[in-house]
Design a protein around this motif. Structure first.
Motif: not given
Length: 156
Positions: A100-102, A77-87, A60-67, A90-96
């Motif tokens: 804070a809770s992610s 959309v994929w946001l990564f905690e480190h540069n060069n797509f490492n770490g 029911g959410g619009n994102y998931v956290i992946m290791d 957070l993979r999303a399908t819509g607005d966030v």
């Protein structure tokens, strides 16, 4: 295939022949580096309409956290905690409107966008300085935007 340039339309790339296996939709843009999970694994490609992200919206959410090194997914959309797509990512399908809770609030150092144009803001609820990015890979955030993203939304 390790990179692509799409001049128009939306294209679905799949890991197996005849559009089987893991697939991901890419909109117009330069993809200098495909996400690690898709690089060197595309075997079929076809033009498609706008994708339906509802089937990949987790619980029911619009994102998931992946290791780090998580399996393939087709989130736009994929946001990564480190540069060069490492770490972690957070993979999303819509607005966030609030990260804070992610666990990845103020922790984005690289972004991969396969579809759409997105606005990334330094404060929750799309406030503060914002950066608009279209499809492509951003292995380093622009000056002043590293580790500050607290919200994001699709604008086109």
């Amino acid at each position: 295939i390790q990179s692509m340039r799409i001049f128009g339309g939306n294209w679905e790339a799949c890991e197996h022949a005849d559009y089987g296996g893991a697939c991901m939709v890419f909109g117009p843009g330069d993809y200098r580096r495909l996400p690690p999970q898709m690089a060197r694994s595309i075997s079929s490609l076809r033009r498609v309409g706008e994708p339906n992200w509802a089937s990949i919206t987790p619980a029911g959410g619009n994102y998931v956290i992946m290791d780090n090194n998580a399996p393939r997914s087709r989130h736009p959309v994929w946001l990564f905690e480190h540069n060069n797509f490492n770490g972690r990512s957070l993979r999303a399908t819509g607005d966030v409107n609030d990260l804070a809770s992610s666990g990845l609030n103020d922790a984005t150092s690289s972004i991969f966008i396969s579809f759409g144009t997105w606005q990334f803001c330094e404060d929750s609820h799309f406030r503060g300085r914002c950066l608009t990015l279209g499809p492509g890979q951003y292995n380093d955030m622009p000056p002043g935007m590293n580790d500050v993203v607290s919200s994001f939304r699709r604008v086109r």
